[in-house]
Enzyme design. Structure first.
Site, short mmCIF file in Angstrom:
data_model
loop_
_atom_site.label_atom_id
_atom_site.label_comp_id
_atom_site.label_asym_id
_atom_site.label_seq_id
_atom_site.Cartn_x
_atom_site.Cartn_y
_atom_site.Cartn_z
N ASP A 1 0.78 -1.24 0.00
CA ASP A 1 0.00 0.00 0.00
C ASP A 1 0.82 1.29 0.00
O ASP A 1 0.61 2.15 -0.84
CB ASP A 1 -0.97 -0.02 1.20
N CYS B 1 -21.58 -0.27 -10.07
CA CYS B 1 -20.74 0.50 -9.13
C CYS B 1 -20.84 1.99 -9.43
O CYS B 1 -20.93 2.81 -8.50
CB CYS B 1 -19.29 0.03 -9.20
N CYS C 1 -22.56 4.85 -6.47
CA CYS C 1 -21.71 5.74 -5.68
C CYS C 1 -22.51 6.95 -5.18
O CYS C 1 -23.06 7.71 -5.97
CB CYS C 1 -20.52 6.21 -6.52
#
Ligand code: B12
Ligand code: SF4
Ligand code: SF4
Length: 384
Positions: free
Chosen positions: A136, A196, A200
């Site tokens: 990450d 998706c 949102c």
């Protein structure tokens, strides 16, 4: 079997034995979406995450991270353990924390596992090599790497998606000067679906495969350190840390597997916690409760900012006492958002709490927020 092929095969077996759910190898090469990444930065879509443009060139070229890099071992680790029970989800006095943050901090867990994998490789490889391990926080375009390593495709919600695993998994990598046998990318399986993009709440996708982080609730509740811009507070709903909406609606997550790894099992009280007790949390209680948890990233003041907003979004007068306590918090950021929340709830109790707080308030931003909230409250009265 040639030595490199055998080493690559054994490495993949070892990665699975260590606990990773998928592993693949990307050849170090120019990234297909390098221009899209540059354009994303150019349009300022990273918001206040200044660490991304600072390492732009490294992110686009692994050779600038590990000189002589030839391969990137990309790994995926599932973190989904369960879904939020309906009765908790429907309880408006509770907030939602994104699934990735329910367990231990994945940075620590995965780095240790990747270091173990690298140590194994160092022992087995005939030639010495240089390498770096990242999870990450390194200067790596992790989804791009994972896509090239054949772990999945980049979905319209920009998540790395896998037919076998869905998208609730973390990514990590070993960038190495070793030449391992590279995998082939897989094809896109989004088809004509747009679930998706449609789901949102903040309309954060300017187009498929592009996310404006400044509008994303994950950014607004975790990465952004100051106020939550007024236009997003109602849209935040009950999301107090991160957001999973564009993954929850994805058909590829419907039957995706869960993990039973102890590290990612939910810590007590993190699956839809009650909001009011969080608002009363001291600095010490915050540190104690979220030691070794991804939640520590928002710091106490960031989390309580989000909790105040969600308490406001309950529109329930029962939330007034918790918010009035928030009006006495040492952090102006918390007081500001508590004031907004009281204005959103409106009614006599909220108005009185705002007036009481106003008398002792010395911070100009908080005073302005209180005055806005009082105006909003009286407008609501007129509308009733
Ligand atoms: C900054 C960041 C964020 C930002 C911005 C996210 C974003 N989409 O840009 C914010 C704070 C909003 C965020 C949110 C989340 N994040 Co985040 N984040 C990162 C981080 C640190 C950098 C991402 C980055 O470089 N963004 C820049 C954009 C341009 O790149 P990108 O997101 O990879 O998008 C690619 C596509 O847009 C593609 N592309 C562009 N145009 C086109 C066109 C086509 C046709 C195609 C196919 C592709 C394509 O090119 C880009 C480069 O590969 C990575 C770790 C890392 N070092 O990579 C984690 C990471 C991406 N995040 C992760 C997670 C888990 C999340 C959340 C789910 C957390 C949550 N529940 O709240 C959400 C998901 C929101 C979402 N839909 O993306 C995981 C994702 C794992 C996965 N399966 O994909 C990562 C990989 C961390 C990790 N090690 O596991 N995140
Ligand atoms: S994480 Fe939530 S706010 Fe962010 S893009 Fe996905 S649905 Fe939108
Ligand atoms: S919801 Fe549909 S469009 Fe979005 S990532 Fe999943 S399959 Fe792709």
């Amino acid at each position: 079997m040639p030595a490199t092929e055998a080493l690559t095969d054994q490495l993949k077996r070892e990665a699975r034995a260590i606990g990773f759910d998928a592993v693949g190898i990307a050849r170090v090469q120019p990234y297909p979406h390098a221009d899209a990444f540059r354009a994303w930065l150019g349009r300022g879509m990273h918001g206040t995450m200044a660490y991304i443009p600072r390492s732009e060139e490294k992110r686009l070229d692994a050779d600038k991270v590990v000189p002589g890099a030839r391969s990137i071992v990309s790994v995926a680790k599932l973190y989904r353990t369960q879904d939020i029970p309906d009765d908790l989800r429907d309880d408006r006095e509770r907030g939602v924390i994104a699934r990735y943050a329910w367990g231990d901090d994945y940075h620590d867990v995965m780095k240790e596992q990747l270091n173990e994998l690298r140590a194994w490789l160092e022992e087995r490889s005939a030639a010495p090599f240089d390498s770096r391990v990242y999870v990450d926080s390194g200067p790596v375009l992790e989804r791009e790497v994972a896509m090239l390593a054949g772990l999945g495709w980049i979905g319209k919600n920009t998540m790395l998606m896998s037919r076998e695993l869905g998208s609730y998994f973390f990514l990590g990598e070993i960038i190495t000067t070793l030449g391992l046998v590279a995998d082939e990318p897989v094809t896109d399986h989004c088809g004509s679906c747009t679930k998706c993009l449609d789901a949102c709440p903040t309309d954060a996708f300017p187009e498929p495969y592009k996310l404006d982080a400044r509008k994303c609730l994950s950014y607004l509740t975790i990465e952004r350190k100051g106020e939550m811009p007024a236009g997003y507070r109602e849209l935040a709903g009950d999301n107090i840390f991160g957001c999973d909406i564009c993954q929850e609606v994805c058909p590829w997550n419907r039957k995706a597997p869960l993990t039973d790894d102890p590290e990612y099992q939910p810590r007590e009280g993190l699956v839809a916690p009650e909001l009011a007790p969080l608002m009363a949390m001291s600095d010490e209680a915050f540190r104690e409760r979220f030691r070794g948890s991804p939640l520590k990233r928002s710091k106490r003041r960031g989390l309580l900012r989000n909790v105040a907003v969600s308490l406001g979004n309950t529109c329930d007068p029962d939330a007034v006492p918790a918010l009035e306590a928030g009006m006495a918090d040492a952090e102006p950021l918390v007081r500001r958002h508590a004031a907004w929340a009281l204005g959103r709830i409106g009614g006599k109790g909220a108005e009185e709490a705002l007036r009481r707080a106003r008398t002792g308030e010395g911070d100009a931003d908080v005073l302005a927020e209180i005055d806005d909230a009082l105006t909003q409250g009286s407008q609501q009265e007129d509308d009733r």
